[in-house]
Enzyme design. Structure first.
Site, mmCIF file in Angstrom:
data_model
loop_
_atom_site.group_PDB
_atom_site.id
_atom_site.type_symbol
_atom_site.label_atom_id
_atom_site.label_comp_id
_atom_site.label_asym_id
_atom_site.label_seq_id
_atom_site.Cartn_x
_atom_site.Cartn_y
_atom_site.Cartn_z
ATOM 1 N N GLN A 41 7.393 10.382 -108.791
ATOM 2 C CA GLN A 41 6.000 10.719 -108.476
ATOM 3 C C GLN A 41 5.407 11.741 -109.436
ATOM 4 O O GLN A 41 4.195 11.785 -109.643
ATOM 5 C CB GLN A 41 5.894 11.255 -107.045
ATOM 6 C CG GLN A 41 5.928 10.198 -105.953
ATOM 7 C CD GLN A 41 4.643 9.398 -105.867
ATOM 8 O OE1 GLN A 41 3.582 9.838 -106.303
ATOM 9 N NE2 GLN A 41 4.733 8.203 -105.310
ATOM 10 N N HIS A 124 6.458 13.490 -99.177
ATOM 11 C CA HIS A 124 7.384 12.803 -98.282
ATOM 12 C C HIS A 124 7.734 13.785 -97.174
ATOM 13 O O HIS A 124 7.909 14.981 -97.425
ATOM 14 C CB HIS A 124 8.634 12.415 -99.081
ATOM 15 C CG HIS A 124 9.537 11.419 -98.431
ATOM 16 N ND1 HIS A 124 9.142 10.608 -97.390
ATOM 17 C CD2 HIS A 124 10.827 11.092 -98.696
ATOM 18 C CE1 HIS A 124 10.156 9.821 -97.055
ATOM 19 N NE2 HIS A 124 11.181 10.101 -97.820
ATOM 20 N N GLU A 244 8.539 -21.086 -106.475
ATOM 21 C CA GLU A 244 8.118 -21.289 -105.095
ATOM 22 C C GLU A 244 8.442 -20.093 -104.189
ATOM 23 O O GLU A 244 7.805 -19.899 -103.161
ATOM 24 C CB GLU A 244 8.779 -22.558 -104.517
ATOM 25 C CG GLU A 244 8.263 -23.855 -105.100
ATOM 26 C CD GLU A 244 6.803 -24.123 -104.764
ATOM 27 O OE1 GLU A 244 6.254 -23.506 -103.820
ATOM 28 O OE2 GLU A 244 6.189 -24.957 -105.461
#
Length: 351
Positions: A41, A124, A244
């Protein structure tokens, strides 16, 4: 502060219209924001604040990779880049952005520099919420709050450079100065938040640990792996199975969800796809609900935090982590992904 109504539940949110950057700059004009840690961060938050006119310094171990990265990003040794203790001494707001395990190890050093009136900022709620395990108990005469961007530091930085904002939660654990709310919202705006929604430290970490282990990372990898394996066992090629399973989701469908929601994405798919999705989504919900309940309980009882602290604090943590990450990297699915990504038009050499 605005109140948003979500199906009868009101939430407190702060937008950039209500709290513009100019106001954030005014609140922070006499502050020195010391960003401790320049890993996940740190770079995004520090650079965004710097470019938004905030007085930011970095605290990092000298001659480490992160020290060198900070220099490459424009921070200057002796002016805006310092050894950790010197940055702690200079900072009036300490942005504690080390990893959870590193926060525990560094806490005695940080605590002695938390003098009256300073602020301790987290992204956090881990260290405070699980303080019986971490030992992180701040002095009573400092502000303690968090801003938690809902994404990686890399995403925060990229969106900032695009003129966009990454939504963040905010929480105040301790308001010693009477200025904690202004300080935390100003910092949330300065790091590039889109809007800020109110929470508390415990809810932030409970939702964060559940999300990381669930739909954001753990569950999505598990679902990818299961579908890919079924397709391959039934004779589909690696390229077809990967396209997919992953490529169509990430490149085509998730951008539609981000734009206007899952219902809008459904509405923009074929009627056959709609019918299948509507028939099967509740089966997946019912199959995974017990797993998510177990996961949340493991977070709330402290089992997940204890495991993280135990394993991430070991001397050989990095070596063992690299082995586990290598298993993902070398799996057929993600090797197929590497090839598929290389064939995207934007990755082809110019003619």
């Amino acid at each position: 502060m605005a109140k948003l109504n979500f199906g009868g539940t009101e939430e407190n949110v702060v937008t950039r219209d209500e709290f513009p950057l100019a106001k954030a700059q005014e609140v922070l004009k006499n502050e020195t924001v010391a960003v401790i840690g320049y890993g996940v961060q740190g770079p995004g938050q520090a650079l965004n604040q710097k470019e938004n006119g905030v007085n930011v310094i970095i605290g990092q171990r000298k001659n480490s990779k992160s020290w060198d990265k900070a220099i490459a990003d424009g921070f200057v040794p002796g002016k805006t880049l310092f050894e950790i203790e010197e940055a702690l001494e200079k900072g009036t707001i300490i942005c504690y952005l080390l990893s959870d395990a590193a926060q525990i190890a560094m806490w005695p050093t940080v605590k002695k520099h938390l003098t009256k009136g300073k602020a301790l900022y987290f992204s956090h709620g881990f260290g405070i919420t699980f303080n019986e395990q971490t030992g992180i108990v701040p002095p009573a005469d400092v502000d303690v709050f968090l801003v938690a961007p809902k994404g990686s530091g890399t995403s925060l930085r990229r969106m900032f450079l695009q003129g966009r904002g990454l939504n963040s939660s905010y929480a105040i654990f301790q308001d010693a100065t009477g200025k904690a709310w202004d300080r935390v919202i100003a910092l949330g705006i300065a790091i590039g938040s889109g809007y800020l929604f109110e929470t508390d430290f415990k809810k932030e970490v409970f939702s964060d640990l559940t999300g990381e282990r669930g739909t954001l990372m753990g569950a999505i990898q598990g679902i990818f792996a299961a579908q890919y394996e079924v397709l391959r066992k039934n004779g589909h090629s690696p390229s077809e199975a990967f396209n997919e399973t992953v490529e169509e989701l990430t490149q085509s469908l998730m951008p539609l969800v981000a734009e206007n929601g899952m219902d809008w994405m459904y509405a923009n798919c074929s009627t056959t796809a709609q019918r299948g999705a509507l028939d099967w989504w509740k089966k997946f919900r019912d199959a995974t609900l017990p797993v998510f309940s177990d996961l949340y309980n493991s977070v709330a009882t402290g089992k997940e935090s204890a495991r993280s602290i135990d394993l991430n604090s070991k001397a050989d943590y990095r070596e063992k982590l690299e082995v586990e990450l290598a298993e993902l990297h070398h799996s057929e699915m993600w090797q197929a992904g590497k090839t598929v990504r290389s064939l995207r038009p934007e990755n082809q050499p110019a003619k």
